[in-house]
Design a protein around this motif. Structure first.
Motif, PDB file in Angstrom:
ATOM      1  N   LYS A  36       0.853  -1.199   0.000  1.00 50.83           N
ATOM      2  CA  LYS A  36       0.000   0.000   0.000  1.00 50.83           C
ATOM      3  C   LYS A  36       0.884   1.243   0.000  1.00 50.83           C
ATOM      4  O   LYS A  36       0.677   2.176  -0.770  1.00 50.83           O
ATOM      5  CB  LYS A  36      -0.913  -0.003   1.223  1.00 50.83           C
ATOM      6  CG  LYS A  36      -1.751   1.249   1.385  1.00 50.83           C
ATOM      7  CD  LYS A  36      -2.480   1.246   2.732  1.00 50.83           C
ATOM      8  CE  LYS A  36      -3.210   2.534   3.000  1.00 50.83           C
ATOM      9  NZ  LYS A  36      -2.321   3.657   3.314  1.00 50.83           N
ATOM     10  N   GLY A  37       1.913   1.230   0.845  1.00 52.98           N
ATOM     11  CA  GLY A  37       2.836   2.365   0.916  1.00 52.98           C
ATOM     12  C   GLY A  37       3.677   2.528  -0.332  1.00 52.98           C
ATOM     13  O   GLY A  37       3.828   3.635  -0.848  1.00 52.98           O
ATOM     14  N   ILE A  38       4.222   1.435  -0.837  1.00 54.59           N
ATOM     15  CA  ILE A  38       5.047   1.478  -2.056  1.00 54.59           C
ATOM     16  C   ILE A  38       4.257   2.055  -3.219  1.00 54.59           C
ATOM     17  O   ILE A  38       4.778   2.835  -4.015  1.00 54.59           O
ATOM     18  CB  ILE A  38       5.588   0.074  -2.395  1.00 54.59           C
ATOM     19  CG1 ILE A  38       6.659  -0.337  -1.387  1.00 54.59           C
ATOM     20  CG2 ILE A  38       6.141   0.017  -3.824  1.00 54.59           C
ATOM     21  CD1 ILE A  38       7.065  -1.799  -1.460  1.00 54.59           C
ATOM     22  N   ASN A  39       2.980   1.667  -3.309  1.00 53.12           N
ATOM     23  CA  ASN A  39       2.129   2.128  -4.406  1.00 53.12           C
ATOM     24  C   ASN A  39       1.468   3.468  -4.124  1.00 53.12           C
ATOM     25  O   ASN A  39       0.767   4.006  -4.982  1.00 53.12           O
ATOM     26  CB  ASN A  39       1.054   1.070  -4.720  1.00 53.12           C
ATOM     27  CG  ASN A  39       1.647  -0.163  -5.349  1.00 53.12           C
ATOM     28  OD1 ASN A  39       2.369  -0.073  -6.331  1.00 53.12           O
ATOM     29  ND2 ASN A  39       1.368  -1.313  -4.784  1.00 53.12           N
ATOM     30  N   GLY A  40       1.680   4.019  -2.925  1.00 50.05           N
ATOM     31  CA  GLY A  40       1.131   5.326  -2.575  1.00 50.05           C
ATOM     32  C   GLY A  40      -0.388   5.366  -2.587  1.00 50.05           C
ATOM     33  O   GLY A  40      -0.974   6.362  -3.006  1.00 50.05           O
ATOM     34  N   LEU A  41      -1.013   4.294  -2.110  1.00 50.13           N
ATOM     35  CA  LEU A  41      -2.464   4.195  -2.156  1.00 50.13           C
ATOM     36  C   LEU A  41      -3.108   4.638  -0.843  1.00 50.13           C
ATOM     37  O   LEU A  41      -2.564   4.401   0.231  1.00 50.13           O
ATOM     38  CB  LEU A  41      -2.888   2.744  -2.425  1.00 50.13           C
ATOM     39  CG  LEU A  41      -2.427   2.129  -3.738  1.00 50.13           C
ATOM     40  CD1 LEU A  41      -2.794   0.654  -3.779  1.00 50.13           C
ATOM     41  CD2 LEU A  41      -3.034   2.868  -4.913  1.00 50.13           C
ATOM     42  N   THR A  42      -4.257   5.261  -0.956  1.00 53.19           N
ATOM     43  CA  THR A  42      -5.082   5.522   0.220  1.00 53.19           C
ATOM     44  C   THR A  42      -5.838   4.237   0.552  1.00 53.19           C
ATOM     45  O   THR A  42      -5.879   3.301  -0.259  1.00 53.19           O
ATOM     46  CB  THR A  42      -6.107   6.637  -0.058  1.00 53.19           C
ATOM     47  OG1 THR A  42      -7.009   6.188  -1.073  1.00 53.19           O
ATOM     48  CG2 THR A  42      -5.431   7.933  -0.495  1.00 53.19           C
ATOM     49  N   GLN A  43      -6.462   4.206   1.715  1.00 52.67           N
ATOM     50  CA  GLN A  43      -7.281   3.041   2.058  1.00 52.67           C
ATOM     51  C   GLN A  43      -8.404   2.857   1.038  1.00 52.67           C
ATOM     52  O   GLN A  43      -8.711   1.729   0.643  1.00 52.67           O
ATOM     53  CB  GLN A  43      -7.885   3.194   3.448  1.00 52.67           C
ATOM     54  CG  GLN A  43      -6.929   2.954   4.569  1.00 52.67           C
ATOM     55  CD  GLN A  43      -7.610   3.036   5.921  1.00 52.67           C
ATOM     56  OE1 GLN A  43      -8.830   3.122   6.024  1.00 52.67           O
ATOM     57  NE2 GLN A  43      -6.811   3.012   6.963  1.00 52.67           N
ATOM     58  N   LYS A  44      -8.999   3.950   0.613  1.00 50.57           N
ATOM     59  CA  LYS A  44     -10.100   3.887  -0.351  1.00 50.57           C
ATOM     60  C   LYS A  44      -9.619   3.309  -1.679  1.00 50.57           C
ATOM     61  O   LYS A  44     -10.295   2.457  -2.276  1.00 50.57           O
ATOM     62  CB  LYS A  44     -10.690   5.281  -0.549  1.00 50.57           C
ATOM     63  CG  LYS A  44     -11.916   5.321  -1.418  1.00 50.57           C
ATOM     64  CD  LYS A  44     -12.487   6.724  -1.472  1.00 50.57           C
ATOM     65  CE  LYS A  44     -13.742   6.762  -2.327  1.00 50.57           C
ATOM     66  NZ  LYS A  44     -14.342   8.097  -2.349  1.00 50.57           N
ATOM     67  N   GLU A  45      -8.462   3.757  -2.153  1.00 50.93           N
ATOM     68  CA  GLU A  45      -7.914   3.245  -3.413  1.00 50.93           C
ATOM     69  C   GLU A  45      -7.547   1.768  -3.296  1.00 50.93           C
ATOM     70  O   GLU A  45      -7.808   0.980  -4.210  1.00 50.93           O
ATOM     71  CB  GLU A  45      -6.682   4.066  -3.820  1.00 50.93           C
ATOM     72  CG  GLU A  45      -7.009   5.491  -4.204  1.00 50.93           C
ATOM     73  CD  GLU A  45      -5.791   6.391  -4.276  1.00 50.93           C
ATOM     74  OE1 GLU A  45      -5.861   7.398  -5.003  1.00 50.93           O
ATOM     75  OE2 GLU A  45      -4.764   6.114  -3.609  1.00 50.93           O
ATOM     76  N   LEU A  46      -6.940   1.404  -2.166  1.00 56.34           N
ATOM     77  CA  LEU A  46      -6.580   0.009  -1.932  1.00 56.34           C
ATOM     78  C   LEU A  46      -7.826  -0.863  -1.909  1.00 56.34           C
ATOM     79  O   LEU A  46      -7.859  -1.927  -2.527  1.00 56.34           O
ATOM     80  CB  LEU A  46      -5.808  -0.129  -0.616  1.00 56.34           C
ATOM     81  CG  LEU A  46      -5.397  -1.540  -0.218  1.00 56.34           C
ATOM     82  CD1 LEU A  46      -4.460  -2.156  -1.249  1.00 56.34           C
ATOM     83  CD2 LEU A  46      -4.739  -1.528   1.160  1.00 56.34           C
ATOM     84  N   ALA A  47      -8.858  -0.401  -1.226  1.00 54.14           N
ATOM     85  CA  ALA A  47     -10.111  -1.154  -1.147  1.00 54.14           C
ATOM     86  C   ALA A  47     -10.691  -1.398  -2.536  1.00 54.14           C
ATOM     87  O   ALA A  47     -11.121  -2.512  -2.858  1.00 54.14           O
ATOM     88  CB  ALA A  47     -11.112  -0.403  -0.277  1.00 54.14           C
ATOM     89  N   LYS A  48     -10.659  -0.365  -3.360  1.00 54.75           N
ATOM     90  CA  LYS A  48     -11.193  -0.494  -4.723  1.00 54.75           C
ATOM     91  C   LYS A  48     -10.382  -1.501  -5.528  1.00 54.75           C
ATOM     92  O   LYS A  48     -10.949  -2.340  -6.231  1.00 54.75           O
ATOM     93  CB  LYS A  48     -11.197   0.867  -5.414  1.00 54.75           C
ATOM     94  CG  LYS A  48     -11.840   0.845  -6.770  1.00 54.75           C
ATOM     95  CD  LYS A  48     -11.924   2.224  -7.384  1.00 54.75           C
ATOM     96  CE  LYS A  48     -12.585   2.148  -8.752  1.00 54.75           C
ATOM     97  NZ  LYS A  48     -12.689   3.454  -9.388  1.00 54.75           N
TER      98      LYS A  48
END
Length: 70
Positions: free
Chosen positions: A16-28
């Protein structure tokens, strides 16, 4: 029901951190709700999860581990 291990939780957090994702983006990307992702990221592992949830997490981790190291 399945077990989300601390190793899988760490991989999920790291990618999640490496890809710079928010929780919302990760969830999607994974196909889960943001509330589910928040629980997966912030609860103490090991966690009991539904089989389909663990399958989605493992698939996402596998796809993103390959991209993170290329």
């Amino acid at each position: 029901m399945e077990i989300l291990t601390s190793e899988l939780q760490i991989a999920l957090k790291s990618l999640k951190g490496i890809n710079g994702l928010t929780q919302k983006e990760l969830a999607k990307e994974i196909g889960l709700s943001q509330n589910s992702v928040a629980r997966l990221l912030h609860s103490e592992a090991p966690l009991v999860v539904k089989s389909d949830v663990l399958k989605k997490i493992k698939k996402w981790i596998a796809q993103n581990e390959v991209m993170a190291w290329n």
